[in-house]
Design a protein around this motif. Structure first.
Motif, PDB file in Angstrom:
ATOM      1  N   LYS A 255     -41.400   2.329  23.947  1.00  0.00           N
ATOM      2  CA  LYS A 255     -42.402   2.302  25.012  1.00  0.00           C
ATOM      3  C   LYS A 255     -43.247   3.565  24.913  1.00  0.00           C
ATOM      4  O   LYS A 255     -42.826   4.572  24.347  1.00  0.00           O
ATOM      5  CB  LYS A 255     -41.727   2.209  26.372  1.00  0.00           C
ATOM      6  CG  LYS A 255     -40.992   0.890  26.548  1.00  0.00           C
ATOM      7  CD  LYS A 255     -40.744   0.626  27.997  1.00  0.00           C
ATOM      8  CE  LYS A 255     -40.049  -0.705  28.170  1.00  0.00           C
ATOM      9  NZ  LYS A 255     -40.930  -1.777  28.489  1.00  0.00           N
ATOM     10  N   LEU A 256     -44.448   3.486  25.448  1.00  0.00           N
ATOM     11  CA  LEU A 256     -45.341   4.645  25.460  1.00  0.00           C
ATOM     12  C   LEU A 256     -44.835   5.711  26.419  1.00  0.00           C
ATOM     13  O   LEU A 256     -44.320   5.392  27.502  1.00  0.00           O
ATOM     14  CB  LEU A 256     -46.735   4.236  25.918  1.00  0.00           C
ATOM     15  CG  LEU A 256     -47.581   3.449  24.935  1.00  0.00           C
ATOM     16  CD1 LEU A 256     -48.731   2.784  25.668  1.00  0.00           C
ATOM     17  CD2 LEU A 256     -48.103   4.366  23.853  1.00  0.00           C
ATOM     18  N   SER A 257     -45.010   6.965  26.061  1.00  0.00           N
ATOM     19  CA  SER A 257     -44.735   8.059  26.991  1.00  0.00           C
ATOM     20  C   SER A 257     -45.904   8.136  27.975  1.00  0.00           C
ATOM     21  O   SER A 257     -46.991   7.608  27.719  1.00  0.00           O
ATOM     22  CB  SER A 257     -44.620   9.384  26.232  1.00  0.00           C
ATOM     23  OG  SER A 257     -45.886   9.720  25.665  1.00  0.00           O
TER      24      SER A 257
ATOM     25  N   CYS B  69     -49.997  -1.617  33.468  1.00  0.00           N
ATOM     26  CA  CYS B  69     -49.284  -2.123  32.294  1.00  0.00           C
ATOM     27  C   CYS B  69     -50.177  -1.968  31.071  1.00  0.00           C
ATOM     28  O   CYS B  69     -51.266  -2.549  31.022  1.00  0.00           O
ATOM     29  CB  CYS B  69     -48.890  -3.577  32.484  1.00  0.00           C
ATOM     30  SG  CYS B  69     -47.943  -4.209  31.075  1.00  0.00           S
ATOM     31  N   LEU B  70     -49.719  -1.168  30.113  1.00  0.00           N
ATOM     32  CA  LEU B  70     -50.447  -1.015  28.864  1.00  0.00           C
ATOM     33  C   LEU B  70     -50.026  -2.118  27.908  1.00  0.00           C
ATOM     34  O   LEU B  70     -48.850  -2.450  27.794  1.00  0.00           O
ATOM     35  CB  LEU B  70     -50.201   0.366  28.247  1.00  0.00           C
ATOM     36  CG  LEU B  70     -51.004   1.452  28.986  1.00  0.00           C
ATOM     37  CD1 LEU B  70     -50.169   2.129  30.028  1.00  0.00           C
ATOM     38  CD2 LEU B  70     -51.616   2.407  28.023  1.00  0.00           C
ATOM     39  N   THR B  71     -50.987  -2.688  27.227  1.00  0.00           N
ATOM     40  CA  THR B  71     -50.789  -3.817  26.338  1.00  0.00           C
ATOM     41  C   THR B  71     -49.959  -3.432  25.119  1.00  0.00           C
ATOM     42  O   THR B  71     -50.094  -2.331  24.584  1.00  0.00           O
ATOM     43  CB  THR B  71     -52.161  -4.342  25.874  1.00  0.00           C
ATOM     44  OG1 THR B  71     -52.968  -4.579  27.033  1.00  0.00           O
ATOM     45  CG2 THR B  71     -52.048  -5.602  25.062  1.00  0.00           C
ATOM     46  N   GLU B  72     -49.127  -4.345  24.666  1.00  0.00           N
ATOM     47  CA  GLU B  72     -48.333  -4.135  23.453  1.00  0.00           C
ATOM     48  C   GLU B  72     -49.258  -3.928  22.258  1.00  0.00           C
ATOM     49  O   GLU B  72     -50.306  -4.555  22.144  1.00  0.00           O
ATOM     50  CB  GLU B  72     -47.445  -5.348  23.205  1.00  0.00           C
ATOM     51  CG  GLU B  72     -46.586  -5.215  21.971  1.00  0.00           C
ATOM     52  CD  GLU B  72     -45.663  -6.409  21.765  1.00  0.00           C
ATOM     53  OE1 GLU B  72     -44.881  -6.350  20.811  1.00  0.00           O
ATOM     54  OE2 GLU B  72     -45.725  -7.381  22.539  1.00  0.00           O
TER      55      GLU B  72
ATOM     56  N   TYR C 196     -46.185   0.034  19.654  1.00  0.00           N
ATOM     57  CA  TYR C 196     -45.500   0.235  20.932  1.00  0.00           C
ATOM     58  C   TYR C 196     -45.317  -1.064  21.692  1.00  0.00           C
ATOM     59  O   TYR C 196     -46.161  -1.964  21.625  1.00  0.00           O
ATOM     60  CB  TYR C 196     -46.282   1.210  21.828  1.00  0.00           C
ATOM     61  CG  TYR C 196     -46.320   2.609  21.284  1.00  0.00           C
ATOM     62  CD1 TYR C 196     -45.239   3.463  21.475  1.00  0.00           C
ATOM     63  CD2 TYR C 196     -47.412   3.074  20.573  1.00  0.00           C
ATOM     64  CE1 TYR C 196     -45.248   4.739  20.966  1.00  0.00           C
ATOM     65  CE2 TYR C 196     -47.436   4.356  20.050  1.00  0.00           C
ATOM     66  CZ  TYR C 196     -46.354   5.186  20.246  1.00  0.00           C
ATOM     67  OH  TYR C 196     -46.371   6.448  19.736  1.00  0.00           O
ATOM     68  N   ALA C 197     -44.247  -1.129  22.463  1.00  0.00           N
ATOM     69  CA  ALA C 197     -44.007  -2.260  23.357  1.00  0.00           C
ATOM     70  C   ALA C 197     -44.932  -2.139  24.567  1.00  0.00           C
ATOM     71  O   ALA C 197     -45.416  -1.049  24.885  1.00  0.00           O
ATOM     72  CB  ALA C 197     -42.548  -2.246  23.816  1.00  0.00           C
ATOM     73  N   ALA C 198     -45.172  -3.251  25.241  1.00  0.00           N
ATOM     74  CA  ALA C 198     -45.905  -3.196  26.499  1.00  0.00           C
ATOM     75  C   ALA C 198     -45.154  -2.233  27.421  1.00  0.00           C
ATOM     76  O   ALA C 198     -43.924  -2.236  27.470  1.00  0.00           O
ATOM     77  CB  ALA C 198     -45.990  -4.575  27.128  1.00  0.00           C
TER      78      ALA C 198
END
Length: 95
Positions: free
Chosen positions: A8-10, A59-62, A66-68
Motif C-alpha cells: 500500500k502507499l505510504s 482512495c488512491l487507485t491501484e 501499489y495496491a489501492a
C-alpha cells in the motif's frame, strides 16, 4: 506461481501523487459535503477519489506498483485539499 501482494502507499507517497494531480470538486451545499476526484495532469488518468464530509475518506487507485490504498478521518481531510483545483461545481442550488 503465487504473486506477492502489492504494498500500500505510504501517506507521504499519497501526498506527493495528489499534489501533482488536477483536483475536481463537486459540492452539495445543502449537506455541506464534497466529492473529490484527482487525475494525472499529463493524460487525465484518474488517480484517486474522495469524500469530504461526516465520514471523510480518500482512495488512491491501484497501480502496477501499489495496491489501492485508502485513508480516513483527519488524514483524508488533509488529502482532500491537495492538488491543483481544475474544477469546482455544485450539484444543487443550496435549498
Amino acid at each position: 506461481m503465487i504473486m506477492a501482494e502489492k504494498p500500500k502507499l505510504s501517506i507521504e507517497a499519497a501526498r506527493e501523487i495528489l499534489r501533482r494531480a488536477w483536483r475536481h470538486v463537486l459540492e452539495d451545499r445543502a449537506f455541506g459535503d464534497k466529492e473529490v476526484g484527482w487525475c494525472r495532469r499529463d493524460d487525465e488518468t484518474q488517480v484517486a477519489t474522495g469524500y469530504l464530509g461526516r465520514h471523510s475518506h480518500v482512495c488512491l487507485t491501484e497501480t502496477s506498483e501499489y495496491a489501492a490504498t485508502s485513508f480516513e478521518g483527519d488524514v483524508a481531510e488533509e488529502l482532500c485539499r491537495l492538488g491543483t483545483c481544475a474544477g469546482y461545481e455544485f450539484n444543487d442550488d443550496g435549498e
